[in-house]
Design a protein around this motif. Structure first.
Motif, PDB file in Angstrom:
ATOM      1  N   GLN A   5       0.835  -1.210   0.000  1.00 23.90           N
ATOM      2  CA  GLN A   5       0.000   0.000   0.000  1.00 23.90           C
ATOM      3  C   GLN A   5       0.873   1.265   0.000  1.00 23.90           C
ATOM      4  OE1 GLN A   5      -2.280   0.583   3.589  1.00 23.90           O
ATOM      5  NE2 GLN A   5      -4.024   1.405   2.459  1.00 23.90           N
ATOM      6  N   ILE A   6       1.871   1.278   0.882  1.00 18.85           N
ATOM      7  CA  ILE A   6       2.714   2.485   0.992  1.00 18.85           C
ATOM      8  C   ILE A   6       3.631   2.596  -0.227  1.00 18.85           C
ATOM      9  CG2 ILE A   6       4.372   3.714   2.442  1.00 18.85           C
ATOM     10  CD1 ILE A   6       3.269   1.976   4.782  1.00 18.85           C
ATOM     11  N   LEU A   9       1.632   3.969  -2.994  1.00 20.16           N
ATOM     12  CA  LEU A   9       1.372   5.397  -2.778  1.00 20.16           C
ATOM     13  C   LEU A   9       2.597   6.227  -3.162  1.00 20.16           C
ATOM     14  CD1 LEU A   9      -0.353   7.767  -1.546  1.00 20.16           C
ATOM     15  CD2 LEU A   9       0.860   7.322   0.581  1.00 20.16           C
ATOM     16  N   LEU A  10       3.755   5.814  -2.671  1.00 17.28           N
ATOM     17  CA  LEU A  10       4.983   6.566  -2.977  1.00 17.28           C
ATOM     18  C   LEU A  10       5.267   6.561  -4.480  1.00 17.28           C
ATOM     19  CD1 LEU A  10       7.334   5.415  -0.072  1.00 17.28           C
ATOM     20  CD2 LEU A  10       6.520   7.719  -0.471  1.00 17.28           C
ATOM     21  N   ARG A  13       2.712   8.684  -6.416  1.00 16.49           N
ATOM     22  CA  ARG A  13       2.943  10.118  -6.191  1.00 16.49           C
ATOM     23  C   ARG A  13       4.180  10.598  -6.960  1.00 16.49           C
ATOM     24  NH1 ARG A  13      -1.593  10.259  -5.007  1.00 16.49           N
ATOM     25  NH2 ARG A  13      -2.511  10.742  -2.990  1.00 16.49           N
ATOM     26  N   GLN A  14       5.206   9.737  -7.039  1.00 12.10           N
ATOM     27  CA  GLN A  14       6.406  10.115  -7.806  1.00 12.10           C
ATOM     28  C   GLN A  14       6.054  10.330  -9.276  1.00 12.10           C
ATOM     29  OE1 GLN A  14       9.736   7.467  -7.243  1.00 12.10           O
ATOM     30  NE2 GLN A  14       9.684   7.690  -5.038  1.00 12.10           N
TER      31      GLN A  14
END
Lengths: 414, 229
Positions: A5-6, A9-10, A13-14
């Motif tokens: 999940q993280i 997300l990272l 977003r990048q």
């Protein structure tokens, strides 16, 4: 699960915050790589596939019935034809009689009997014009004159490559007749028997059986070649769309037809050299595509490496605040996956939405075939999978290299 | 809370050895706000890195929250930092691609909090540092002081046992610097243990104790009453 999940997300977003043109450039590179991998080999294989398709449509059909190895003709041809007609999956079929003969053109104008005769050796096919046209669309191959009518007598269709003016591009590769025009007389001879025919039409095709042969109505054929037993040489069968040729062949064999004739599907009947060329072209295309793949993976590696290197400090900080390094690696793999997916998707859209229909409508004009773009779904999926895996690896390795560094060194940039 | 004994740290570059920490003992009790001060090169930041598990000393023992942390593997240290420690860095150290809320959510998500809960807790932490309504701002859209406050929100959102701050005011103007120190003072007043490195004496007024370093050694320790200005 939380790592995924993280990481996602990272990674997302990048991508979201990256320079738009950088994203566009990377996706463009991936699209080109996809096309290089799929379309280049597809075009090379398509040259042969185009030839095969033409042979299937214009000559051999979906299933070809021919004489058994130890027989000259198909035994009981009439009975077989009647049986074939009862198969519900058969759309049409044509019975052909085939013999070698010599065809002479200038026999009436030649003044010096010792002068050179304008003669070619060719294969004459006796056909029912209507049925042949229904099965193979032979009438569409007419480039001069007109097609045979059912009640024609003394008329012949001539393959274009038996004539000088059409075959000049091939040099002296084969014998040709001189200045033969529509309405001219030619003499067909076999053994001591000869018969004069009037040229009614000229056929042009990239299928050798059509362009290098000649066609006459079957009744006349049987008379000239003394084929009164009505046993034919070929029965070319066209199946209804979507019908599996292997299934129909199985029924035919089960029905006992193989006792009288050899029954082959088109694939089985394809000459081995064509399959070999196709495999070689496929290999060549894969090789060319692989070079593109290596270039693309290096591009992705460099981009992700520079990206990760420029964010080395942030990676260190993420680790410092307790973010697992696998999460950071996943973020970069997500980026690579996005580029691979979007590039492949665009490549697939271009291939299936534009290139394939384009080359179907405008085949590449090669002397021996009309080249199409052949993309086999299974092969395309495998290649896309390889592209995906290599791109993910190209994204993972630099992220792994950076993320494994000492946290403090990453933060302090040393 | 922190028991560091006889800490040595030596850096080797080729054949040259630089002894940065030379047998340092530090003990911090729960609820203390300790400032480590010293000139540049005194070893204060290096000491903070050893105490906060970002680096490993060559010698010595270190216990944090009664855990002998030097025996932990790298992965266990990461997990320990996540669950027990909070960090505030000199240059805020926010992830530029993430909004203020997402930056603060990171450690929570890593701890296994659900997205919705993490989001609510992050908003609440941002509110507590005075960043109401700036949840969706990217770090680039925040001032230096606001970024540092976001960094503090990220550090405290998981309720760490110990909060480490490495020169948190160094990049800020005096007003913002004072706000950050006041914020740290408030946190300490609520029981938060804080270890802060600074070279600016004017920002130590909220601290209970000041440790002065020189040439890799602690040369002076001074307890003081907090002055809330």
């Amino acid at each position: 699960m939380r790592n995924i999940q993280i990481g996602l997300l990272l990674g997302l977003r990048q991508i979201q915050r990256a320079n738009v043109w950088t994203n566009v450039l990377i996706i463009f590179v991936m699209t080109l790589t996809f096309l290089n991998l799929i379309a280049v080999s597809g075009l090379l294989v398509g040259l042969i596939a185009g030839s095969e398709r033409a042979f299937r449509e214009q000559s051999l059909g979906d299933i070809l019935v021919s004489a058994k190895a130890d027989e000259k003709t198909i035994l009981g041809s009439e009975a077989l034809a009647r049986e074939i007609a009862t198969y519900p999956d058969v759309s049409s079929f044509t019975v052909r009689y085939i013999e070698s003969a010599s065809v002479e053109a200038n026999y009436s104008e030649r003044r010096d009997l010792r002068g050179e005769r304008d003669v070619v050796s060719t294969r004459i096919r006796g056909i029912d014009p209507e049925v042949e046209n229904t099965t193979t669309g032979l009438a569409q191959r007419i480039v001069e004159g007109s097609y045979l009518s059912p009640d024609d007598e003394g008329k012949i269709l001539v393959g274009s490559l038996t004539l000088d003016r059409y075959a000049s591009g091939f040099g002296d590769a084969f014998d040709t007749l001189g200045d033969v025009q529509i309405g001219d007389k030619v003499r067909v001879s076999v053994g001591n028997t000869s018969k004069e025919f009037t040229v009614k039409g000229i056929l042009q095709s990239k299928v050798e059986d059509v362009s290098m042969g000649m066609f006459i109505p079957e009744k006349e054929f049987r008379r000239i070649f003394n084929r009164f037993d009505r046993n034919a040489d070929q029965i070319s069968i066209r199946l209804k769309p979507g019908v599996d040729e292997n299934t129909v062949k199985k029924f035919m064999v089960a029905g006992g037809m193989s006792q009288y004739a050899k029954i082959e599907t088109f694939t089985e009947g394809t000459p081995k050299f064509l399959t070999d060329i196709k495999n070689t072209f496929n290999l060549l295309g894969t090789f060319i595509g692989s070079i593109g793949l290596v270039v693309a993976s290096i591009t992705i590696f460099i981009i992700i490496f520079i990206n990760a290197l420029s964010r080395r400090r942030h990676i260190g900080i993420l680790k410092a605040v307790g973010i697992d390094k696998r999460v950071i690696e996943l973020a970069y793999v997500t980026q690579a996956a996005f580029y691979a997916f979007t590039g492949s998707l665009l490549g697939a859209l271009i291939t299936y939405g534009f290139l394939i229909p384009f080359f179907d409508a405008n085949p590449i004009n090669f002397p021996f075939s009309d080249g199409i773009l052949l993309v086999e779904t299974s092969s395309a999926l495998i290649r896309t999978g390889i592209l995906f895996v290599i791109t993910l690896a190209a994204g993972f390795v630099p992220a792994w290299l950076i993320a494994r560094q000492n946290t403090l060194n990453a933060i302090l940039g040393r | 809370m922190i028991d560091a004994t006889n800490i040595y740290r030596t850096f080797k570059t080729g054949t040259i050895e630089t002894h940065v920490l030379k047998g340092v003992d530090v003990h911090v009790a729960e609820g203390e706000f300790v400032a480590i001060m010293g000139k540049s090169g005194a070893g204060k930041s290096t000491l903070l890195y050893q105490l906060s598990l970002l680096d490993t000393p060559n010698e010595g023992s270190l216990s944090l929250n009664r855990v002998d942390v030097l025996t932990l593997s790298e992965q266990e240290k990461t997990l320990f930092r996540l669950n027990t420690l909070g960090f505030i860095f000199q240059d805020y150290a926010l992830v530029p691609d993430l909004t203020a809320r997402e930056n603060v959510m990171m450690p929570l998500l890593m701890r296994g909090e659900k997205w919705v809960d993490a989001s609510l807790l992050a908003d609440s932490a941002l509110d507590s540092v005075g960043l109401v309504g700036k949840y969706n701002n990217l770090p680039g859209q925040l001032s230096g002081g606001e970024q540092q406050r976001t960094s503090i929100a990220r550090a405290i959102v998981g309720k760490p046992k110990i909060l480490f701050a490495d020169e948190p005011t160094a990049n800020l103007d005096s007003v913002s610097g004072e706000q950050v120190v006041a914020l740290l003072g408030e946190l300490n007043a609520r029981g938060q243990t804080i270890v802060m490195v600074t070279h600016e004496p004017e920002y130590t007024h909220q601290c209970n104790r000041i440790i002065s370093m020189e040439d890799g050694r602690i040369v002076k320790e001074k307890k003081q009453r907090r002055n809330k200005h």
